[in-house]
Design an enzyme around this catalytic site. Structure first.
Site, PDB file in Angstrom:
ATOM      1  N   SER A  32    -120.465  97.800  55.693  1.00  0.00           N
ATOM      2  CA  SER A  32    -120.501  97.060  54.566  1.00  0.00           C
ATOM      3  C   SER A  32    -120.731  95.489  54.825  1.00  0.00           C
ATOM      4  CB  SER A  32    -119.762  97.449  53.153  1.00  0.00           C
ATOM      5  OG  SER A  32    -118.551  97.120  53.814  1.00  0.00           O
ATOM      6  N   ASN A 119    -108.744  99.601  48.958  1.00  0.00           N
ATOM      7  CA  ASN A 119    -109.100 100.113  47.899  1.00  0.00           C
ATOM      8  C   ASN A 119    -108.884  99.198  46.696  1.00  0.00           C
ATOM      9  OD1 ASN A 119    -110.263 102.180  49.211  1.00  0.00           O
ATOM     10  ND2 ASN A 119    -108.495 103.774  48.322  1.00  0.00           N
ATOM     11  N   THR A 164    -146.516  90.066  13.739  1.00  0.00           N
ATOM     12  CA  THR A 164    -145.788  91.403  13.778  1.00  0.00           C
ATOM     13  C   THR A 164    -146.896  92.231  14.104  1.00  0.00           C
ATOM     14  OG1 THR A 164    -146.140  92.044  11.545  1.00  0.00           O
ATOM     15  CG2 THR A 164    -144.133  90.996  11.884  1.00  0.00           C
ATOM     16  N   HIS A 165    -146.461  93.297  15.121  1.00  0.00           N
ATOM     17  CA  HIS A 165    -147.350  94.317  15.633  1.00  0.00           C
ATOM     18  C   HIS A 165    -148.786  93.325  16.466  1.00  0.00           C
ATOM     19  CE1 HIS A 165    -145.893  97.151  12.921  1.00  0.00           C
ATOM     20  NE2 HIS A 165    -145.831  96.265  11.923  1.00  0.00           N
ATOM     21  N   ASN A 294    -152.466  79.406  36.849  1.00  0.00           N
ATOM     22  CA  ASN A 294    -151.728  80.708  36.513  1.00  0.00           C
ATOM     23  C   ASN A 294    -150.304  80.375  36.245  1.00  0.00           C
ATOM     24  OD1 ASN A 294    -154.143  82.217  36.957  1.00  0.00           O
ATOM     25  ND2 ASN A 294    -153.693  82.420  39.108  1.00  0.00           N
ATOM     26  N   GLU A 299    -144.617  85.057  35.283  1.00  0.00           N
ATOM     27  CA  GLU A 299    -144.933  86.563  35.557  1.00  0.00           C
ATOM     28  C   GLU A 299    -143.865  86.827  36.572  1.00  0.00           C
ATOM     29  OE1 GLU A 299    -149.339  86.971  36.665  1.00  0.00           O
ATOM     30  OE2 GLU A 299    -149.115  84.934  36.209  1.00  0.00           O
ATOM     31  N   TYR A 326    -110.737 106.405  44.224  1.00  0.00           N
ATOM     32  CA  TYR A 326    -111.630 105.766  45.209  1.00  0.00           C
ATOM     33  C   TYR A 326    -112.538 106.429  45.716  1.00  0.00           C
ATOM     34  CZ  TYR A 326    -114.290 102.726  48.385  1.00  0.00           C
ATOM     35  OH  TYR A 326    -115.310 102.325  49.183  1.00  0.00           O
ATOM     36  N   GLN A 331    -118.811 101.815  47.250  1.00  0.00           N
ATOM     37  CA  GLN A 331    -119.425 100.804  48.006  1.00  0.00           C
ATOM     38  C   GLN A 331    -120.829 100.142  47.610  1.00  0.00           C
ATOM     39  OE1 GLN A 331    -118.281 100.460  52.613  1.00  0.00           O
ATOM     40  NE2 GLN A 331    -120.552 100.747  52.882  1.00  0.00           N
ATOM     41  N   LYS A 334    -121.549  96.914  45.453  1.00  0.00           N
ATOM     42  CA  LYS A 334    -121.815  95.255  45.631  1.00  0.00           C
ATOM     43  C   LYS A 334    -123.228  94.758  45.700  1.00  0.00           C
ATOM     44  CE  LYS A 334    -117.687  95.873  47.126  1.00  0.00           C
ATOM     45  NZ  LYS A 334    -117.525  97.144  46.880  1.00  0.00           N
TER      46      LYS A 334
HETATM   47  N1  ARG Z   1    -116.226  98.363  51.821  1.00  0.00           N
HETATM   48  C1  ARG Z   1    -115.271  99.349  50.962  1.00  0.00           C
HETATM   49  C2  ARG Z   1    -116.101  98.978  49.541  1.00  0.00           C
HETATM   50  O1  ARG Z   1    -116.877  98.129  49.560  1.00  0.00           O
HETATM   51  C3  ARG Z   1    -114.180  98.970  50.673  1.00  0.00           C
HETATM   52  C4  ARG Z   1    -113.088  99.857  51.600  1.00  0.00           C
HETATM   53  C5  ARG Z   1    -112.561 100.951  50.949  1.00  0.00           C
HETATM   54  N2  ARG Z   1    -111.763 101.846  51.718  1.00  0.00           N
HETATM   55  C6  ARG Z   1    -111.918 102.823  52.553  1.00  0.00           C
HETATM   56  N3  ARG Z   1    -111.019 103.772  52.921  1.00  0.00           N
HETATM   57  N4  ARG Z   1    -113.267 103.090  52.816  1.00  0.00           N
HETATM   58  O2  ARG Z   1    -115.994  99.579  48.726  1.00  0.00           O
END
Ligand code: ARG
Length: 523
Positions: A32, A119, A164-165, A294, A299, A326, A331, A334
């Site tokens: 990540s 976590n 309206t409409h 435009n 848009e 968790y 993940q 994000k």
């Molecule tokens: N990168 C993970 C997230 O964004 C966090 C890690 C969480 N813990 C693990 N054991 N993978 O949620």
């Protein structure tokens, strides 16, 4: 790092029990860092609070704590200044921080993760990030409200058809129309403020899911982070993503509002409507048709609402069905939240520029008040006021509309003879005809919240007051105490005052647990 200690090449926070590298395909798929690098500053703030709490509770000794705190502080300063790039081969931003810290300060860095898991670490960083972004989004929303308000102020008496409409319905004022959008955006700012509040529950100290056997103080961590309270349940702390969903809903609904605003900009600037022109700075041209202007920014704004609604749906569907606590699926939250906040804040800005650059055509709007018997309801209301039951008045007015159609005149141009026959209850014919003009209709619609200029002026004042209150909330936002201590270089000083008791409940109005001290042996 333990990965290296375990004999693996890639730096990892685990691996002692593994004897083979992760397959590159898996590695690329599961990392990540390519996106959560955006959490680096927030995560470092979370790390500082954790380290300071470990120091205060004596879980980590002074020497190590001092090294960790000054190392983290230096990293935070350089990350914010753009002097330290967050990237590389690490699995995620949390791994990056710990590896970088340990490289910079040595073995003391290996103590930072005591009584913590990724976590709770990821959740606290994400909550802090959301709070900062919500503040930015609120600020952008307020500027849009201000732009709509200042256009509105110039058009308190400008009449146009309300629809309206998508059919001409009754006269309204341009200010009333613009302020209708302003109210939506003010409500969006309120929802974003609530999402800020929901994110103010600190999960730090929940560990992987079971808290810690160390004598930690999660309430103190929450206080250092300027959060309203600490989690009351370690499992909820790491499993919960309600704050993300609420923020996404606030963003998605704001985008839906902006999309409706954009749609009206597109309609009103079309030749068919011609109610407004966009200044050149807010329009684009065609590569083939030289005459075209435009409303492309509008848009694109309308188009971008779809992806933010998608962000909301994606997180709801991701969390649905996940067993506590968790799970790595989480993940995926994000990029959705990053995208939603990036999009909504930029969209508030674009909607504002569109609003500022609209030049309204009063004559075109006035002309649109003709030819559609737009004050017919006023006649029915006048009849009802003269004692005719509204349902009958409605029917009778239908006959008057038909008569005007046959004669090819506006309602206010009907000959007295027609009125004598069709609406005998109202004797003042001249007065009646005058009352059927659009401006008279507008002046008469002065019920609370109505489009009459006098009511609209009151509304402008009310929006002004609400804007001031929202701005006050923004100005009252203070950086977390631990962040101020970082700026002042006082991370190890005896006193880091907290922000005191929460001023805003977190679980819902009136039932906040508030900051609490842990009881059981203070552990
Ligand atoms: N990168 C993970 C997230 O964004 C966090 C890690 C969480 N813990 C693990 N054991 N993978 O949620």
């Amino acid at each position: 790092m333990s990965g290296k200690a375990g004999g693996l090449a890639t730096p990892r926070l685990w691996g002692g029990a593994f004897d083979a590298e992760v397959d590159p395909v898996i590695d690329a798929y599961t990392r990540s860092l390519p996106f959560d690098h955006r959490l680096a500053a927030a995560d470092l703030v979370g790390c500082l609070a954790h380290a300071r709490m470990l120091f205060e509770t004596g879980v980590v000794a002074r020497d190590s704590a001092a090294a960790i705190l000054s190392g983290l502080s230096s990293m935070l300063r350089r990350v914010e200044a753009g002097e330290l790039e967050v990237g590389g081969v690490d699995e995620d931003v949390h791994t990056w921080i710990e590896r970088q810290l340990t490289e910079e300060i040595g073995d003391a860095g290996r103590r930072l993760h005591t009584a913590r898991s990724r976590n709770d670490q990821t959740a606290v960083a994400f909550r802090l990030w959301q709070r900062a972004e919500a503040e930015r989004a609120v600020a952008a929303a307020l500027e849009l409200v201000e732009a709509l308000l200042s256009q509105g102020r110039q058009h308190v008496d400008t009449a146009l058809p309300g629809y309206t409409h998508m059919q001409r319905a009754q006269p309204t004022t341009l200010a009333q129309h613009l302020l209708a959008h302003a109210w939506s955006v003010l409500a969006d700012a309120g929802r974003l403020r609530l999402a800020h509040r929901t994110a103010g529950l600190s999960p730090l100290g929940a560990g992987a899911m079971a808290g810690s056997p160390h004598r930690i103080d999660p309430v103190r961590s929450a206080e250092l982070l300027g959060m309203d309270a600490a989690y009351p349940n370690s499992m909820w702390a790491v499993a919960d993503r309600d704050y993300v969903a609420e923020a996404l809903f606030a963003c998605a609904l704001a985008m839906v509002h902006l999309s409706r605003w954009a749609e009206e900009v597109v309609l009103w600037t079309s030749s068919e409507f011609s109610f407004a022109r966009l200044q050149d700075r807010a329009a684009k041209g065609s590569s083939i048709m030289p005459q075209k202007k435009n409303p492309e920014p509008a848009e694109i704004l309308r188009g971008k609402s779809g992806r933010v609604v998608g962000d909301l749906v994606s997180v709801l569907v991701t969390v649905k069905g996940l067993p506590l606590t968790y799970n790595s699926d989480m993940q995926e939250d994000k990029e959705a939240l990053f995208d939603a906040f990036d999009t909504v804040t930029a969209s508030f800005d674009v909607a504002r520029v569109l609003g500022e650059s609209l030049e309204f055509d009063r004559e075109a709007m006035a002309a649109a008040l003709e030819g559609s018997y737009i004050t017919a309801t006023d006649l029915a209301d006048l009849l009802a006021a003269a004692g005719v039951p509204f349902r009958s008045a409605h029917e009778r007015t239908g006959a008057v509309v038909r008569a005007a159609g046959e004669r090819g005149v506006e309602l206010w141009q009907l000959p007295a003879s027609d009125l004598e026959e069709l609406v005998p209850e109202i004797e003042d014919r001249e007065g009646l005809l005058a009352a059927l003009r659009p401006d008279a209709s507008l002046a008469a619609h002065r019920s609370y919240g109505g489009p009459a200029p006098e009511r609209v002026r009151e509304q402008i004042e009310e929006i002004d007051e609400r804007l001031a209150a929202e701005r006050q909330w923004l100005e009252a936002r203070k950086p977390p105490p631990i962040y101020r201590a970082h700026l002042d270089g006082r991370l190890l000083a005896e006193e880091i005052p907290g922000t005191g008791p929460a001023d805003t409940p977190v679980l819902g109005d009136g039932d906040s647990p508030g900051p609490r001290r842990p009881k059981v042996g203070d552990a």
